[in-house]
Write an enzyme that holds these catalytic residues in place. Sequence first.
Site, PDB file in Angstrom:
ATOM      1  N   TYR A 139      35.145 -25.836  38.881  1.00 30.47           N
ATOM      2  CA  TYR A 139      33.796 -27.008  39.044  1.00 30.47           C
ATOM      3  C   TYR A 139      34.370 -28.068  40.009  1.00 30.47           C
ATOM      4  CZ  TYR A 139      31.474 -25.626  34.824  1.00 30.47           C
ATOM      5  OH  TYR A 139      30.710 -25.173  34.037  1.00 30.47           O
ATOM      6  N   GLY A 259      25.439 -20.625  32.890  1.00 29.15           N
ATOM      7  CA  GLY A 259      26.466 -19.999  33.556  1.00 29.15           C
ATOM      8  C   GLY A 259      27.626 -19.601  33.269  1.00 29.15           C
ATOM      9  N   ASP A 260      28.232 -20.560  32.260  1.00 30.74           N
ATOM     10  CA  ASP A 260      29.576 -20.193  31.545  1.00 30.74           C
ATOM     11  C   ASP A 260      29.427 -19.048  30.702  1.00 30.74           C
ATOM     12  OD1 ASP A 260      30.999 -22.575  32.677  1.00 30.74           O
ATOM     13  OD2 ASP A 260      29.570 -23.662  31.560  1.00 30.74           O
ATOM     14  N   ARG A 261      28.288 -18.945  30.057  1.00 32.98           N
ATOM     15  CA  ARG A 261      28.121 -17.848  28.927  1.00 32.98           C
ATOM     16  C   ARG A 261      28.001 -16.594  29.636  1.00 32.98           C
ATOM     17  NH1 ARG A 261      29.185 -16.126  24.277  1.00 32.98           N
ATOM     18  NH2 ARG A 261      30.176 -14.704  25.703  1.00 32.98           N
TER      19      ARG A 261
END
Length: 490
Positions: A139, A259-261
């Site tokens: 990030y 996006g994390d999933r």
Amino acid sequence: MKGPLVIVGDAMLDIDLEGRAGRLSPDAPVPVLDELVERARPGGAGLAAALAASDGAEVVLVTALGDDAAAARLRELLAGVTVIGLPSRGATPVKRRVRAGGQSLVRLDTGGPPGGVGRACASVLRAVNDAGSLLAADYGRGTLEAEGLRQAISSAARSVPLTWDPHPRGGEPVPGARLVTPNEGEAMAMVTRLGLDGGDTRQSLAGIRRRAEALARAWRAQAVAVTLGERGALLTYGEGVPMLVPAPHVHCVDPCGAGDRLAVSTALALGQGRVITDAVAEGVCRAAEFVAAGGAARVDAESLRSPWSLPLGDHSPGSAGRPVVVATGGCFDLLHAGHVATLRAARALGDRLVVCLNSDDSVRRLKGPGRPIVPATDRAHVLRALECVDEVVVFDDDTPVEVLRRVRPNIWTKGGDYVGAEVPELAVLEEWGGQAVVLPYVEGRSTTGLVEAAASHAGSHGSNRVAAKAGVAMGRNAGQDGSTDVRRGA
């Protein structure tokens, strides 16, 4: 997976202040929120770790944390995750969203490691070395710049799959990553930052493909999957025809966390030994399910334990401008469920679907004298009866090059075995800026299987043995044809 999923990246504390907006402030044209409820959850790499743990995976999170209350609260929220903190001279990042009616009104960010992150300690290096799968969740807040950490990840990536979820403010993925997963905007920003030749700045699939290929080469990654929101993901190995992995059509209010999933699901699938195309398809589907269930805003202990399952649906992009024409081709001899699934997926990419259908003579030249089983007039009639098909064009050549010049589609879809390959249609598509993409196969569905099953059934009953033998011969000539491919047939 022989070891844990090790997630290395920037974790943060996410706090939602949710209220009811029923009136405007008398001193400014802003809503007044009543009945405020505060909800806290892990964010960034922390959300990725929580999602992986909810999938039942063994998870280790390596992240930079300050010595403050936000870090302590984040550790509490990450129950079930082994957290290894890198020393940071900055405050733990905190994102606060003020929301009403499911919509964010404002976001307030604090913290971050402006003073930098210290050296990766022995426990961090050991965790990376013992990973069964690696996920870098960048990030742009400094965790991945810890001294010695990138070298450790690069070394581990020689033996275990590495998925890298990049950020324009972060560093470059280490060479050798199995998969890098930027979204559309991130891919554009990174091509610009690196000064790469990514073609024009159009948001067409052709433009996205060129940028993805440029990034794959620059990063020396095995594959790059550019995520496209409701359109799914475009997967490329740096050359050849990319694969377009369609997403289920779902209602989404807040895509936060998608996006994390996707990255977590993909990293877990790769760690289980699945190929990249299957892993990306898994990630796209899980991301769609996640946002349909409310996304990150609905993450709590109960929702993380709840399994989701949605069917693949089709939808029209509803373009406001010129219609997007999609074309696909094949023999479609004995239409089956695999054909229907890929036709629906192709139709979901645009506003009209044109099927380029091999004529009877063309099928015989491709498949042998026993084919087609069904004549072209009947095959075309059945295809036109499908709701997802707008037009059928019969052609007599061995390749669809000339019929493509007449149809001039924006997108040309191929069967799953063509991902990364060069195909003869590419040159003609470039004449008008069209793009070829590969759609995933539906496993276990093929005309060959139907022919062989029918022949076996007939033979087992002792009837029409000649026809049964002919059917087997036809099946042997057919090859696998569960795709919409005109060279091998469908």
